[in-house]
Design a protein around this motif. Structure first.
Motif, mmCIF file in Angstrom:
data_model
loop_
_atom_site.group_PDB
_atom_site.id
_atom_site.type_symbol
_atom_site.label_atom_id
_atom_site.label_comp_id
_atom_site.label_asym_id
_atom_site.label_seq_id
_atom_site.Cartn_x
_atom_site.Cartn_y
_atom_site.Cartn_z
ATOM 1 N N HIS A 113 36.473 38.217 40.085
ATOM 2 C CA HIS A 113 38.370 38.538 40.266
ATOM 3 C C HIS A 113 38.748 39.142 41.476
ATOM 4 N N GLN A 114 38.387 39.394 42.454
ATOM 5 C CA GLN A 114 38.777 40.183 43.739
ATOM 6 C C GLN A 114 38.826 39.407 44.782
ATOM 7 N N ALA A 115 38.640 37.507 44.744
ATOM 8 C CA ALA A 115 38.368 36.343 45.813
ATOM 9 C C ALA A 115 38.005 37.504 46.788
ATOM 10 N N LEU A 116 36.613 38.162 46.844
ATOM 11 C CA LEU A 116 35.592 38.467 47.741
ATOM 12 C C LEU A 116 34.690 37.427 48.014
ATOM 13 N N GLU A 140 33.592 49.495 45.251
ATOM 14 C CA GLU A 140 35.207 50.665 44.045
ATOM 15 C C GLU A 140 35.399 49.660 43.311
ATOM 16 N N ASP A 141 35.034 48.511 43.753
ATOM 17 C CA ASP A 141 36.775 47.636 43.035
ATOM 18 C C ASP A 141 35.808 47.351 41.755
ATOM 19 N N ILE A 142 34.426 47.307 40.924
ATOM 20 C CA ILE A 142 33.743 46.978 40.175
ATOM 21 C C ILE A 142 34.169 47.405 38.345
ATOM 22 N N SER A 143 35.038 49.200 39.143
ATOM 23 C CA SER A 143 35.582 49.229 37.545
ATOM 24 C C SER A 143 36.791 48.905 37.364
ATOM 25 N N GLU A 144 37.762 48.705 38.195
ATOM 26 C CA GLU A 144 38.834 47.663 38.486
ATOM 27 C C GLU A 144 38.753 46.817 37.177
ATOM 28 N N THR A 145 37.604 45.858 38.132
ATOM 29 C CA THR A 145 37.195 44.461 37.883
ATOM 30 C C THR A 145 36.816 44.450 36.419
ATOM 31 N N ILE A 146 36.079 45.505 35.605
ATOM 32 C CA ILE A 146 35.658 44.830 34.661
ATOM 33 C C ILE A 146 36.422 45.852 33.834
#
Lengths: 249, 466
Positions: free
Chosen positions: B265-268, B328-334
Motif C-alpha cells: 500500500h505504500q509502494a515500498l 511507522e506506516d503500518i497504522s495508516e496502512t491498515i
C-alpha cells in the motif's frame, strides 16, 4: 561482458548542508556521507545486467581519498565483483575525473561504462560526456531504460517533451537518470562478503594523469533566508501590497 | 454536573472574549473528540484561553457552577481521554503556544501547553539540541496533551517517556489554584513530587498551563537495521544480544503480514527477499566505524545461533527513513480495514508467551480474523491489531472485538501486564482498569483526584468514576 560503474562519495542528500563561516566551502565536518544517488542507480543497473546473465563482471571504481573505499564497499555489497580506488587528495574537477576514468577504461576494457548523470554535490553533469569524448566512445545520457541488444545498447533518454531512444555500438557510456531503477538495500550478509572482495588502489601517476586543477572555487554562500508570510485583511489590501510593495502588478 | 446556561456563557465571554467562546455545531464536533471514533462528541461550548490567569478564572467559574471541563490539546489520543460526551466545557489550549526562555546551561525550554511536539523538536534542532520523544502524531499533538498522557513513542527504549523530559510544570487545580511544580530542578527531594502525579493523569487533576522541558544532545549518525527473525523467542534473544553491547535508540517489531500490507500500500521495497515470521527494527548511533563493526559482529553471531535469517542496514539517511516507514506506516496502512486496536504491555521477557496466548485464543474463536502485530517490543509494549473481515459488518465486528478485549485483558492480568501501555485509559479502557490495578490502588487514586479537584470538575469520568 564486463561493466564498469563509477561511484562517488558525496554528502548524504538528506543532510542540510551549511557553508563554512569563511565562505570558502561547504562544511563537511561530521557530516553524513553516502554514495551519490545517481551512482547508486548505476550500480543497481549493472548488478541487474549481471543477474540477467548479460554482464559477466561488474567493477566499481571511485576517485578520492581513503574514505571513498566505504562507497566502493557499498557497491560491492550491492553486487559488484571488485573495486578500484584511484587515490587523490582534495577536490578533483570533472575533466580530471574523466581523464582518470579513461585510464581505468584503458586498463579494464569494459564493454559498458555506467555513470550517474551528475553528482549531487558539484551538480556538474560533465564527467560522462567528457569521458565519451576522451575515450572515443558513444554516449547515452539521462537513461531511463537500458537494453543490451547484441553488440548494441539501446538507451531510452528522458528529453524535453518525451522519450528518445538511441542505439549505441558497444563499448559505450551510459549515464543514469532517476527513473532508471530503484536501488535495493544492501543485505547484511552481502555487506560482510563485500569486505573480502578485491579492491585495488591506483595513483593518478599509475594512470599517467596530471591532476592539476584549472578551477578555483571563489565562494560558497547559503541561499537567502525566506521571509515569513503575512495575512492580508481583504482583497484591497492584497492588491495594494502587490502593487506598491511587491511591485508585481 | 450542571449544563451551560446563558448566564455562564456570558461569564465565559467576559473572561476570554466573545470570539474565544465557540458554540457552533462544527466547532463542538471538532474540539469535542480525539482520534478515538467510538464516541459522539457533545460538549456544550469550547473556550480558548490565552493566559494562565484566564485558565484560572475559567476553572473557578466552572467550580462555582459545577460545570465539568475537558482539557484539550492536539486531540490525537487513542483512548478517548479528550472526548466530551456529557455537555462539558472543552478548554482548548491551542493559543497558549509560546516557546522560549531557552537556557543552554540547564538545557531547558519553557513551553505553553499548546506547543506542538514537532515545534519543540524543531526549536531544539535550532539550538543544536534534540527533543527525543517522537511518535507518528508529533505534527499535531501538543506538549500539554503529551504530559497529560505521558506520551511514549518510538524512542522510549533509550530516552524514556514524556515524564523523563518534564523538568517542571505549572498546574491549575480543580479549585483554580496555580501550582508551580519542581521549577526545573534536577534534585528536589523536599517532599512528594506532585509533578509526576500530574504527568499521565489525563487532565483529571487539573490543567497543565506551562512546562519546562529538558533537551538532549542530538544523536550522531543513526543507523537503522532490519532483521528477519523466525519467532518471538528469537526476537528476544536478538534484543538481549544487541543490548548487551550497543545502546539501542529503538527496538521495534512487526509481523510478515504487517510488512506485506505496508509494502503493497505504500509502494515500498521489501528490506530483503527472505520471508520470515517477524522482523525486528533496530536503531543505534554510529559515531565511528567501530560501532558498525560491533553491530555486524552481533548480526553474524545471531545468524550463527539461528535467531536471525537475513538482514539489512541503512547506507544513507534516505534508506534509514524508508526502513522506518516499514514500521511507522503500518497504522495508516491498515486504517481501511477499520481495525480493532489494543495497546498493552508486559515485562519484556514475557512478551513471546503473551503473544502466543492471545493468538491462540483469537484463532480458536475467530479463525477468519487477521491479526497484525507490531510495536515497541524493546519496551514490552505491543500493539495488537485485528482487521475486520470484509464479510462481517462493523457492528458485529465491534461486538466480537469486545469479547476479544476481555480475553486479552485476562491474559494481560495473568502476566502482570498493563491494559494501557502508552495510550492512557480515558473512556475507552475505564471498564478494564481493574485488570491491571487493584481496588486499593484505585481507591488511593480517587483520593488523590479529590485532593486536587474536590468538586470533581476536571475531566470527570475519565480513567475511573468517582
Amino acid at each position: 561482458m564486463k561493466v564498469l560503474v563509477a561511484v562517488k562519495r558525496v554528502v548524504d542528500y538528506n543532510v542540510k548542508v551549511r557553508a563554512k563561516a569563511d565562505g570558502s566551502d561547504v562544511d563537511l565536518n561530521n557530516v553524513k556521507m553516502a554514495i551519490n544517488p545517481f551512482c547508486e542507480i548505476a550500480v543497481e543497473e549493472a548488478v541487474r545486467l549481471k543477474e540477467a546473465g548479460t554482464a559477466t563482471e561488474v567493477v566499481a571504481v571511485s576517485i578520492g581519498d581513503k574514505a571513498c573505499q566505504e562507497q566502493i564497499r557499498t557497491a560491492l555489497a550491492l553486487g559488484a565483483d571488485r573495486g578500484i580506488q584511484v587515490e587523490t587528495e582534495g577536490a578533483v574537477e570533472p575533466l580530471v575525473v574523466a581523464k582518470l576514468l579513461k585510464g581505468v577504461v584503458e586498463k579494464e576494457e569494459p564493454q559498458l561504462v555506467i555513470l550517474g548523470k551528475q553528482s549531487i554535490d558539484g551538480d556538474n553533469n560533465q564527467t560522462g560526456q567528457m569521458l565519451g569524448a576522451l575515450a572515443g566512445m558513444p554516449q547515452g545520457t539521462f537513461a531511463s531504460e537500458v537494453v543490451i541488444d547484441g553488440d548494441k545498447v539501446n538507451v531510452t533518454r528522458e528529453v524535453d517533451g518525451g522519450l528518445q531512444t538511441v542505439a549505441l555500438n558497444l563499448p559505450a557510456i551510459v549515464t543514469t537518470d532517476l527513473r532508471l531503477n530503484e536501488p535495493r538495500y544492501a543485505s547484511l550478509p552481502n555487506i560482510m562478503k563485500a569486505k573480502k572482495k578485491p579492491l585495488d588502489v591506483f595513483s593518478p601517476a599509475d594512470l599517467g594523469v596530471d591532476v592539476t586543477t584549472h578551477l578555483t572555487q571563489v565562494s560558497v554562500e547559503p541561499p537567502a533566508e525566506r521571509q515569513a508570510g503575512i495575512k492580508v485583511e481583504d482583497v484591497d489590501q492584497l492588491l495594494d501590497k502587490l502593487k506598491n510593495e511587491a511591485k508585481v502588478i | 454536573m450542571a449544563q451551560l446556561d446563558s448566564e455562564i456563557l456570558a461569564a465565559l465571554k467576559d473572561i476570554v472574549g466573545e470570539e474565544r467562546v465557540l458554540t457552533d455545531p462544527e466547532s463542538l464536533q471538532y474540539y469535542g473528540r480525539d482520534w478515538t471514533r467510538f464516541y459522539e462528541p457533545a460538549p456544550s461550548a469550547v473556550v480558548l484561553p490565552g493566559t494562565i490567569e484566564e485558565v484560572q478564572a475559567l476553572v473557578r467559574l466552572a467550580a462555582s457552577s459545577s460545570l465539568a471541563i475537558v482539557p484539550s490539546g492536539g486531540r490525537t489520543g487513542l483512548s478517548a481521554g479528550a472526548v466530551a460526551v456529557n455537555g462539558e466545557l472543552v478548554m482548548a489550549l491551542d493559543r497558549m503556544n509560546n516557546i522560549g526562555d531557552f537556557d543552554p546551561v540547564d538545557r531547558t525550554v519553557r513551553c505553553g501547553p499548546g506547543v506542538v511536539t514537532e515545534q519543540l523538536q524543531q526549536f531544539a534542532e535550532q539550538q543544536g539540541l534534540y527533543y527525543p520523544v517522537d511518535f507518528a502524531s508529533a505534527g499535531s499533538s501538543q506538549i500539554g496533551g503529551n504530559i497529560a498522557t505521558n506520551a511514549g513513542g518510538i524512542k522510549v527504549i533509550r530516552h524514556g517517556m514524556t515524564r523523563d523530559w518534564v523538568a517542571g510544570l505549572k498546574l491549575v487545580t480543580g479549585t483554580g489554584e496555580l501550582l508551580d511544580l519542581n521549577r526545573g530542578l534536577i534534585k528536589n527531594n523536599a517532599g512528594y513530587d506532585l509533578r509526576h502525579l500530574v504527568i499521565g493523569a489525563e487532565g483529571t487533576l487539573g490543567v497543565v498551563v506551562e512546562a519546562t522541558m529538558r533537551l538532549d544532545r542530538p544523536p550522531r549518525d543513526l543507523a537503522v537495521m532490519v532483521l528477519g527473525v523466525p519467532d518471538m523467542t528469537a526476537i528476544m534473544r536478538v534484543l538481549a544480544a544487541f543490548q548487551g553491547e550497543i545502546e539501542l535508540s529503538a527496538f521495534e517489531f512487526f509481523s510478515e503480514l504487517a510488512l506485506q500490507k505496508v509494502v503493497a500500500h505504500q509502494a515500498l521495497q521489501r528490506p530483503f527477499e527472505t520471508i520470515t515470521e517477524y522482523y525486528a527494527l533496530l536503531e543505534f548511533e554510529q559515531p565511528d566505524a567501530a560501532a558498525m563493526e560491533r553491530a555486524m559482529a552481533l548480526f553474524a553471531h545471531c545468524v550463527e545461533q539461528g535467531w536471525v535469517y537475513d538482514g539489512t542496514v541503512s547506507q544513507s539517511v534516505a534508506q534509514a527513513e524508508n526502513l522506518w516507514r516499514l514500521r511507522e506506516d503500518i497504522s495508516e496502512t491498515i486504517t481501511p480495514w477499520t481495525p480493532y486496536k489494543n495497546d498493552i504491555s508486559t515485562t519484556i521477557s514475557r512478551v513471546p508467551e503473551f503473544l502466543a496466548e492471545v493468538e491462540a485464543v483469537v484463532n480458536e474463536n475467530y479463525p477468519d480474523f487477521e491479526i497484525i502485530w507490531f510495536g515497541h517490543i524493546g519496551d514490552g509494549n505491543v500493539h495488537l491489531n485485528i482487521l475486520k473481515p470484509e464479510s462481517l459488518d462493523i457492528d458485529a465486528f465491534r461486538e466480537q472485538c469486545g469479547e476479544v478485549s476481555r480475553w486479552v485483558f485476562e491474559i494481560v492480568q495473568r502476566h502482570g501486564g498493563s491494559v494501557s501501555a502508552e495510550h492512557g485509559v480515558g473512556l475507552l479502557k475505564k471498564a478494564y482498569l481493574h485488570y491491571s490495578r487493584d481496588p486499593a490502588e484505585i481507591g488511593i487514586m480517587k483520593q488523590i483526584k479529590l485532593a486536587f479537584d474536590p468538586h470533581g470538575i476536571m475531566n470527570p469520568g475519565k480513567i475511573f468514576d468517582l
